[in-house]
Motif scaffolding. Structure first.
Motif, short mmCIF file in Angstrom:
data_model
loop_
_atom_site.label_atom_id
_atom_site.label_comp_id
_atom_site.label_asym_id
_atom_site.label_seq_id
_atom_site.Cartn_x
_atom_site.Cartn_y
_atom_site.Cartn_z
N ALA A 48 0.83 -1.19 0.00
CA ALA A 48 0.00 0.00 0.00
C ALA A 48 0.86 1.24 0.00
CB ALA A 48 -0.90 0.00 1.20
N SER A 49 0.20 2.34 -0.20
CA SER A 49 0.97 3.57 -0.25
C SER A 49 1.46 3.96 1.14
CB SER A 49 0.12 4.68 -0.84
OG SER A 49 -1.09 4.76 -0.13
N GLU A 50 0.70 3.60 2.14
CA GLU A 50 1.14 3.94 3.49
C GLU A 50 2.23 3.00 3.93
OE1 GLU A 50 -3.18 4.50 5.00
OE2 GLU A 50 -1.81 4.80 6.65
N LEU A 51 3.37 3.55 4.18
CA LEU A 51 4.49 2.68 4.50
C LEU A 51 4.32 1.97 5.82
CD1 LEU A 51 7.40 4.89 3.18
CD2 LEU A 51 6.36 2.89 2.13
N GLU A 52 3.57 2.59 6.73
CA GLU A 52 3.34 1.94 8.02
C GLU A 52 2.75 0.55 7.80
OE1 GLU A 52 5.05 4.04 10.63
OE2 GLU A 52 3.87 2.34 11.36
N LYS A 53 1.87 0.47 6.83
CA LYS A 53 1.15 -0.78 6.61
C LYS A 53 2.05 -1.89 6.11
CE LYS A 53 -3.44 1.00 5.57
NZ LYS A 53 -4.36 1.27 4.47
N LEU A 54 3.23 -1.50 5.68
CA LEU A 54 4.06 -2.49 5.02
C LEU A 54 4.67 -3.50 5.97
CD1 LEU A 54 5.90 -0.07 2.65
CD2 LEU A 54 4.06 -1.63 2.10
N SER A 55 4.68 -3.14 7.21
CA SER A 55 5.51 -3.90 8.13
C SER A 55 4.98 -5.29 8.44
CB SER A 55 5.64 -3.11 9.42
OG SER A 55 4.35 -2.79 9.89
N MET A 56 5.81 -6.05 8.92
CA MET A 56 5.61 -7.36 9.54
C MET A 56 4.32 -8.11 9.29
SD MET A 56 5.49 -6.11 13.46
CE MET A 56 4.16 -5.13 14.06
N VAL A 57 4.03 -8.45 8.10
CA VAL A 57 2.95 -9.40 7.86
C VAL A 57 3.58 -10.78 7.83
CG1 VAL A 57 1.15 -10.07 6.30
CG2 VAL A 57 1.76 -7.69 6.52
N TRP A 58 3.39 -11.49 8.88
CA TRP A 58 4.18 -12.72 8.92
C TRP A 58 3.51 -13.84 9.70
CZ3 TRP A 58 7.54 -14.03 13.39
CH2 TRP A 58 7.15 -13.33 14.53
N GLY A 59 2.34 -13.63 10.24
CA GLY A 59 1.63 -14.72 10.91
C GLY A 59 1.06 -15.62 9.85
N LYS A 60 0.21 -16.52 10.28
CA LYS A 60 -0.44 -17.38 9.30
C LYS A 60 -1.40 -16.57 8.45
CE LYS A 60 -0.90 -22.12 10.88
NZ LYS A 60 -1.88 -23.12 11.23
N PRO A 61 -1.54 -16.96 7.20
CA PRO A 61 -2.52 -16.24 6.39
C PRO A 61 -3.91 -16.46 6.97
CG PRO A 61 -1.76 -18.20 5.25
CD PRO A 61 -0.90 -18.05 6.47
N ARG A 62 -4.71 -15.42 6.95
CA ARG A 62 -6.03 -15.56 7.48
C ARG A 62 -6.96 -16.05 6.39
NH1 ARG A 62 -6.57 -14.43 12.25
NH2 ARG A 62 -8.80 -14.12 12.04
N GLN A 63 -8.02 -16.70 6.82
CA GLN A 63 -8.91 -17.35 5.86
C GLN A 63 -10.21 -16.58 5.75
OE1 GLN A 63 -9.45 -21.30 7.41
NE2 GLN A 63 -7.26 -21.62 7.66
N GLY A 64 -11.04 -17.04 4.83
CA GLY A 64 -12.38 -16.49 4.74
C GLY A 64 -13.20 -16.96 5.92
N PRO A 65 -14.35 -16.31 6.15
CA PRO A 65 -15.15 -16.67 7.31
C PRO A 65 -15.83 -18.03 7.17
CG PRO A 65 -16.26 -15.00 6.00
CD PRO A 65 -14.91 -15.18 5.39
N LEU A 66 -16.14 -18.59 8.30
CA LEU A 66 -16.83 -19.88 8.36
C LEU A 66 -18.27 -19.70 7.91
CD1 LEU A 66 -16.76 -22.88 9.67
CD2 LEU A 66 -17.75 -21.77 11.65
N GLY A 67 -18.68 -20.48 6.91
CA GLY A 67 -20.04 -20.37 6.39
C GLY A 67 -20.96 -21.46 6.94
#
Lengths: 659, 206
Positions: free
Chosen positions: A312-331
């Motif tokens: 994203a353009s906001e550099l703050e947002k760039l940081s540390m995405v490193w946990g497990k990928p999140r999934q779609g909601p339970l249907g």
């Protein structure tokens, strides 16, 4: 370093991994004879490994594969990683993505450390941290070869194993005391290790002893715990110290990398970079491939640090995405699959875990929240629940009648009742009125909010009503859509959060205290900063804690956050790790701008509506795993939302409390 | 350096839940009123530049939670305050009766160096409600209480209509400034402290 210390660097995990992946142990020797015209004059390739990949989007299927080389030129050693041309595993990855991650001849004089990760399942990878504090994205060795990589480096530059963590290799000396503090590196101990005085040195020589149970034996779910055990064997006295290095490396340095390197690369590659494309890439929640990708990444509980995430353009947002990928909601369908023919939840652990990673679809929340809030038992049948609901409805009406039956004449002589009622009435009309469910004049749902809160103040007369309760009830009524059911779900939640509202505020203080302890082990520089600036009371996090971040996110995000927290998957106190995660995201700003208590409080208050929930949850998860048992030890028993140790109905602050 | 320290004037607004603390603050700072304010959880503040006797100051106005139960947080929020604003709702008897509790609680938690002379200002808010017909606390009664507590300046306000809010905060700012006498000796002599006090006694006392 001498050749005879070569074995210091190897251990079981390396060995096993190389066997497992059929690592070409000949690579080094064969490749060392090669030289290509693209390399500088007089340089020699001393290591060459194909299929070393970067995972730019957390999904292994979207990896960028390339070739890793170590190049010797004179007395200097360089590392390069060049992605393959036209060799995308995923068509959506552009050439620009590749450019972004390309490592062009970085000198080892600029490298501070190399961290090696050996997940029990999945691929070994390394993170290279530069002396500037920047780090490169993790490099996954699809064909193995981490051990040789490290060993080759050791032949050419000064490389020692960290005393703190056997998986960290320090490349250069650390003369700068500040840097040493930052990375919590204890140089004298590190040196003594290299001289062979530590048990960890023996790991390579006696493979059966040290690291084996820690790193080699692990199942999907407890591998991280095992790794902690393995790590704990390495540490000598201070557990906090140990975690600190790991977390710092993963967070602050990686974060800085994300911010600084990315901005640098943006400049380098001009304006042609379309950040939206990447945003789509990462947030492709509607992507049909997603389930498959998720499956793949499930294989690796350490699925980790994509350090550079320039989306994203906001550099703050760039940081540390490193946990497990999140999934779609339970249907609905998936929810149904968790139930047996009589309506019992067969595997509540699996259900909670599923919800932890993806939340619940709107329509299904009504079904699931009563379980998460422990109003319904997971092993109850449809019939049992139906019966409970009916019984509880009668009970609710009975309690409600206790105040409904108070006539004006009686009310005149019942100050406490009048005051509670007035306080509640003042608050419900200013609770979530911008949500259509509660908006407009004379909205009946606002009246129901009032009725439930007033009834609760009779049901739990000692606790009564306290501001913040309406914030907690509002989403519950919104989801449950039934007065009696909402009441009982709220009452269940209050079993855990009631102490937040005690007159002496002990529930809040316990949590704020635990939070300060967690920050101390997970980010000691930030902790020290707070200590120096008289901020250790953490009152700036008071609102977060009191009402579970209710005021910090959009309404639907609150619903998601709460159901994730209520799963108690990983920890009952994930919300505290959420606090740490948010603070960590802004640590540079907080410390850089020298915020005092007032400024910090204002800053935190103004974060409301600007916190990226998805990324924060991933950070929180990672922090929670990172902190492990040491983190849990920071949180005293009975700290909300843990059930109180003593009788929950005793609130010892009654005498002077009017409301 | 002394004058720099002095640039910030910290003001705490206290009073029962729902008397209009947040609204008063927002009316004064942003000249806006909303029916949609939420109950304040914890504390927050807004700042506004004010000019007193040709000098500029930053008024830092703290809005706090009105429920008694949250008072234990006061220790952190009240410290360093230069003036305390006590607000009640002229239509709610209890909110007036509680003024004394709020005053005492503040003095305990903030523990100012000179509690006897610590500046308070009392605001009777919501005088617009029902054209004044629902009012239960008379101006006379309120003034009498203020007089008994060392001549606390008193203002009747309507945060909703913006009535008297500016004047009240002007007085609040002046009283806040008055609270730091020991700093005055370091100030350039462009500020006449005696004059400020004089003005306060004419401008603020009702």
């Amino acid at each position: 370093m001498h050749e005879n210390e070569f074995h210091d660097l190897s251990d079981d995990a390396d060995y096993e991994a190389s066997i497992q992946h059929g690592s070409a142990s000949m690579v080094r020797t064969s490749s060392s004879k090669q030289s290509t015209s693209s390399e500088p004059e007089g340089s020699e390739i001393v290591y060459w490994k194909d299929n070393v990949a970067i995972h730019p989007t957390q999904y292994a299927s979207e990896r960028i594969s390339g070739r890793l080389k170590l190049i010797k030129q004179g007395a200097s050693l360089f590392m390069t990683w060049i992605p393959y041309k036209g060799h995308n595993s995923n068509a959506r990855l552009s050439e620009k993505d590749k450019n972004l991650y390309t490592i062009r001849a970085v000198s080892f004089s600029e490298i501070r450390s190399i961290r090696r990760h050996s997940p029990a399942l999945g691929w070994q990878y390394i993170i290279v941290v530069l002396s500037s504090g920047l780090a490169f994205a993790p490099l996954y060795f699809y064909n193995g070869g981490v051990r040789e990589f490290v060993a080759t480096i050791k032949q050419h530059v000064n490389l020692i194993r960290s005393a703190e963590d056997a998986n960290v290799f320090l490349v250069n000396d650390f003369q700068d005391p500040l840097q040493r503090t930052l990375t919590s590196l204890d140089l004298p101990r590190a040196v003594s290790i290299s001289k062979g005085t530590s048990p960890s040195v023996l790991a390579g020589e006696s493979p059966s002893s040290t690291d084996q149970d820690g790193l080699a034996v692990a199942s999907l779910d407890n591998s991280s715990t095992n790794q902690h055990k393995g790590k704990q064997k390495q540490k000598h006295n201070d557990p906090a110290h140990d975690i600190s290095i790991q977390v710092l490396e993963k967070f602050s340095l990686v974060t800085r990398f994300a911010r600084e390197t990315t901005s640098q690369l943006f400049r380098e590659h001009g304006s042609g970079f379309v950040s939206n494309e990447r945003e789509k890439l990462v947030h492709n929640s509607n992507d049909p491939h997603k389930v498959v990708m998720t499956e793949i990444t499930k294989e690796d509980p350490h699925e980790v640090p994509v350090a550079s995430d320039p989306l994203a353009s906001e550099l703050e947002k760039l940081s540390m995405v490193w946990g497990k990928p999140r999934q779609g909601p339970l249907g609905f369908e998936e929810w149904a699959s968790f139930l047996d023919s009589e309506g019992r939840v067969l595997d509540s652990g699996a259900l909670k875990k599923r919800i932890f990673y993806g939340g619940v679809e709107d329509g299904v929340r009504k079904e699931i929240w009563p379980f998460l809030l422990e109003y319904h038992a997971y092993d109850s049948t449809y019939a049992e629940r139906e019966y409970l609901v009916a019984t509880k409805k009668v009970e609710y009406e009975t309690i409600k009648n206790q105040w409904k039956s108070i006539k004006p004449e009686q009310a005149r002589k019942f100050t406490k009742f009048r005051e509670r009622k007035s306080l509640i009435e003042k608050d419900v009309v200013r609770t979530d009125r911008s949500i259509s469910f509660y908006d407009g004049d004379d909205n009946p749902n606002v009246t129901i909010l009032r009725d439930i809160l007033l009834t609760y103040s009779f049901y739990n007369f000692d606790l009564g009503y306290c501001q913040g309760m309406s914030d907690l009830l509002s989403p519950i009524l919104f989801v449950i859509r039934d007065e009696s059911e909402a009441f009982w779900c709220f009452a269940s939640l209050m079993e855990r959060l009631g102490p937040n509202f005690n007159r002496d505020q002990n529930g809040n203080h316990a949590q704020l205290f635990a939070l300060s302890k967690l920050v101390e082990i997970l980010d000691s520089p930030l902790h020290n900063y707070f200590a120096q600036n008289d901020c250790l009371n953490y009152f700036f996090c008071f609102r977060w804690i009191l009402i579970q971040f209710k005021r910090e996110f959009e309404y639907d995000m609150v619903l998601l956050l709460w159901e994730v927290l209520w799963t108690h998957h990983l920890s009952e106190h994930l919300h505290l790790y959420v606090c740490v995660a948010v603070l960590k995201r802004h640590r540079t700003k907080i410390m850089g701008e020298q915020m005092d208590f007032d400024t910090l409080l204002k800053f935190i208050n103004e974060l409301s509506g600007h916190i990226d929930l998805d990324a924060t949850l991933r950070d929180a998860e990672a922090l929670c795993i990172c902190a492990g048992e040491n983190g849990a030890a920071c949180i005293p028993p009975g700290t909300p939302p843990s059930l109180p140790i003593q009788d929950a109905s005793v609130y010892p602050q009654l005498e002077d409390e009017v409301l | 350096m002394a004058s720099r320290r002095r640039m910030l004037l910290k003001v705490i607004i206290l009073g029962d839940s729902g008397v209009g603390k947040t609204s008063l603050m927002n009316q004064y700072v942003n000249r806006k009123f909303s029916n949609q304010y939420k109950a304040t959880i914890g504390a927050d503040f807004l700042t506004k530049e004010v000019q007193i006797d040709d000098r500029l100051f930053t008024l830092q106005i703290w809005d706090t939670a009105g429920q008694e139960r949250f008072q234990s947080l006061g220790v952190a929020f009240y410290r360093g305050a230069d003036c305390c604003v006590l607000v009640y709702d002229v239509n709610v008897q209890k909110s007036f009766e509680n003024l004394n509790n709020w005053r005492e609680e503040f003095l305990i938690q903030a523990s100012p160096s000179d509690p006897e002379n610590f500046p308070f200002v009392v605001l009777g808010n919501k005088i617009d409600v029902d054209g004044g017909n629902s009012r239960v606390v008379s101006e006379k009664k309120a003034k009498a209480w203020c007089a008994s507590k060392g001549n606390i300046p008193y203002f009747e306000t309507s945060a909703k209509e913006g009535f008297n809010v500016e004047a009240a905060f002007e007085c609040i700012a002046k009283n806040a400034l008055k609270n730091e006498p020991e700093e005055d000796i370091y100030l350039p002599d462009t500020i006449d402290v005696g004059g400020g006090q004089q003005q306060r006694s004419t401008g603020c006392e009702c």
